[in-house]
Design an enzyme around this catalytic site. Structure first.
Site, PDB file in Angstrom:
ATOM      1  N   GLY A   1       5.681   3.700  -6.821  1.00 15.81           N
ATOM      2  CA  GLY A   1       5.009   4.932  -7.259  1.00 15.81           C
ATOM      3  C   GLY A   1       4.086   5.491  -6.185  1.00 15.81           C
ATOM      4  CB  THR A   2       1.463   3.850  -4.092  1.00 14.65           C
ATOM      5  OG1 THR A   2       0.784   3.251  -5.196  1.00 14.65           O
ATOM      6  CG2 THR A   2       0.476   4.228  -3.006  1.00 14.65           C
TER       7      THR A   2
ATOM      8  CE  LYS B   1      -3.063   4.056  -5.154  1.00 12.59           C
ATOM      9  NZ  LYS B   1      -2.320   2.841  -4.803  1.00 12.59           N
TER      10      LYS B   1
ATOM     11  CG  ASP C   1       4.455  -3.983  -7.640  1.00 10.93           C
ATOM     12  OD1 ASP C   1       5.607  -4.156  -8.065  1.00 10.93           O
ATOM     13  OD2 ASP C   1       3.477  -4.558  -8.144  1.00 10.93           O
TER      14      ASP C   1
ATOM     15  NE  ARG D   1      -2.596   1.386  -8.521  1.00  6.76           N
ATOM     16  CZ  ARG D   1      -1.305   1.543  -8.272  1.00  6.76           C
ATOM     17  NH1 ARG D   1      -0.553   2.258  -9.096  1.00  6.76           N
ATOM     18  NH2 ARG D   1      -0.749   0.991  -7.212  1.00  6.76           N
TER      19      ARG D   1
ATOM     20  NE  ARG E   1      -0.320  -6.201  -5.922  1.00  2.00           N
ATOM     21  CZ  ARG E   1       0.813  -5.729  -6.410  1.00  2.00           C
ATOM     22  NH1 ARG E   1       1.000  -4.434  -6.495  1.00  2.00           N
ATOM     23  NH2 ARG E   1       1.767  -6.552  -6.809  1.00  2.00           N
TER      24      ARG E   1
HETATM   25  C1  R5P Z   1      -2.658  -1.123  -3.366  1.00  2.67           C
HETATM   26  O1  R5P Z   1      -3.819  -1.181  -3.013  1.00  2.67           O
HETATM   27  C2  R5P Z   1      -1.547  -1.594  -2.512  1.00  2.67           C
HETATM   28  O2  R5P Z   1      -1.879  -1.522  -1.141  1.00  2.67           O
HETATM   29  C3  R5P Z   1      -0.267  -0.810  -2.772  1.00  2.67           C
HETATM   30  O3  R5P Z   1      -0.472   0.539  -2.411  1.00  2.67           O
HETATM   31  C4  R5P Z   1       0.149  -0.874  -4.228  1.00  2.67           C
HETATM   32  O4  R5P Z   1       0.133  -2.210  -4.692  1.00  2.67           O
HETATM   33  C5  R5P Z   1       1.543  -0.309  -4.400  1.00  2.67           C
HETATM   34  O5  R5P Z   1       1.898  -0.351  -5.745  1.00  2.67           O
HETATM   35  P1  R5P Z   1       3.045   0.584  -6.328  1.00  2.67           P
HETATM   36  O6  R5P Z   1       4.198   0.524  -5.364  1.00  2.67           O
HETATM   37  O7  R5P Z   1       3.378  -0.022  -7.666  1.00  2.67           O
HETATM   38  O8  R5P Z   1       2.484   1.958  -6.481  1.00  2.67           O
END
Ligand code: R5P
Length: 313
Positions: A226-227, A193, A223, A195, A93
């Site tokens: 949250g997303t 979305k 990860d 951030r 990332r």
């Molecule tokens: C971002 O571009 C990735 O594709 C995932 O959506 C992101 O890394 C997910 O992160 P988290 O679960 O912490 O929101």
């Protein structure tokens, strides 16, 4: 051909070994008292075609260092060719400068792997396809999609599949989502979305009509969750009948498991590119699909100089 596993994902390495019907080569990986890593290959590898399996998942730095040290040991032991099989490529990332005086760590990690002596890389669902270009050696980026397509066909009857709507949890994943939707002749929707700061996500809008639909969120990484959990809530708020998710790499940093447990998601399906702790295995809402056959077949094709892209046509 020889298969070697680091310590990051032994169950997957054993799965690949079973698919190929080749035993894992014995290695010792130890720690000195100051936590330096020491590795010894316990068999002759001179002139061998080596496939070294080690995702750079958490603890990312330890697993990366172990990968580099194993590559070095293999190179100095005169292996003919070393393929770094990195089912999950951590640091992906960080693939661009996000501001002044910031690194491009994905490129740095790729440089380290090449410099250590890897001849090829085999990976799954790179966060961005163009990261292949960070490696100055042949890099095969497998798609996890066929694994998920097979599972969706098992989980949803033919008539239920008609109400499926594939949803990208952010604008970056639209191409990936469109590709899987095409397999089912289904529509897509997109979550817009934002951030506000690193590690936090906020849903601004939903693009597409989700009311009454069985939504499948599709992404490369979960990860902190949250997303995904915010997207699931927004879809339900907009009238979706159900929301489940298919996500290749279960990074699942705290508090992802708690978030998923308490979320609107019916189910989260991940692959086994990252070995999961007991807490994840115990979570009723999380299910794992294996990539061992996919990776095993890709390894077989690389070893025999056969096409890898034919796996996806
Ligand atoms: C971002 O571009 C990735 O594709 C995932 O959506 C992101 O890394 C997910 O992160 P988290 O679960 O912490 O929101």
């Amino acid at each position: 051909m020889k298969l070697i596993s680091g310590t990051a994902n032994n169950p997957l390495a054993k799965g690949i070994a079973d698919v190929l019907d080749i035993p894992l080569t014995s290695v010792d990986i130890e720690r000195f008292r100051d936590q330096e890593i020491f590795a010894r290959i316990n068999e002759n590898v001179r002139g061998e075609d080596i496939f070294l399996i080690q995702p750079t998942s958490a603890p990312a730095n330890d697993h990366l260092m172990e990968l580099l040290i194993l590559i070095d040991a293999l190179r100095r032991a005169s292996a003919k060719r070393i393929t770094a099989v990195i089912p999950y490529f951590g640091y992906a990332r960080q693939d661009r400068k996000t501001g002044g005086r910031t690194p491009i760590s994905a490129k740095l990690v790729a440089n380290l792997i090449c410099k250590a002596g890897a001849d090829r890389v085999l990976t799954v669902d790179l966060h961005a396809g163009q990261i292949q270009g960070f490696f100055d050696i042949p890099t095969d980026n497998l798609f996890g999609q066929p694994v998920f397509i097979a599972d969706i066909k098992e989980q949803f009857s033919k008539s239920d599949r008609k109400s499926l709507l594939f949803v990208s949890p952010d604008t970056g994943g639209v191409v990936r989502t469109r590709a899987i939707a095409k397999e089912f002749n289904a529509d897509i929707a997109i979550v817009d979305k934002r951030r506000p700061k690193a590690g936090e996500s906020e849903v601004m809008n939903i693009i597409g009509d989700v009311a009454g639909r069985n939504c499948i969120l599709y992404d490369d990484i979960i990860d902190s969750g949250g997303t995904l959990c915010n997207a699931a809530k927004a879809l339900k708020d907009h009238g979706a009948s159900s929301v489940s998710a298919y996500i290749t790499h279960g990074v699942l940093s705290d508090p992802a498991v708690e978030r998923i447990t308490n979320s609107e998601l019916t189910e989260l399906v991940i692959t086994n590119t990252i070995a999961q702790p007991q807490k994840v295995k115990d979570c009723d809402k999380i299910r794992e699909c294996s990539t061992a056959t996919l990776l095993g077949e890709a390894i077989r094709r690389i070893a025999n100089d056969e096409s890898v892209s034919k796996l996806f046509v």
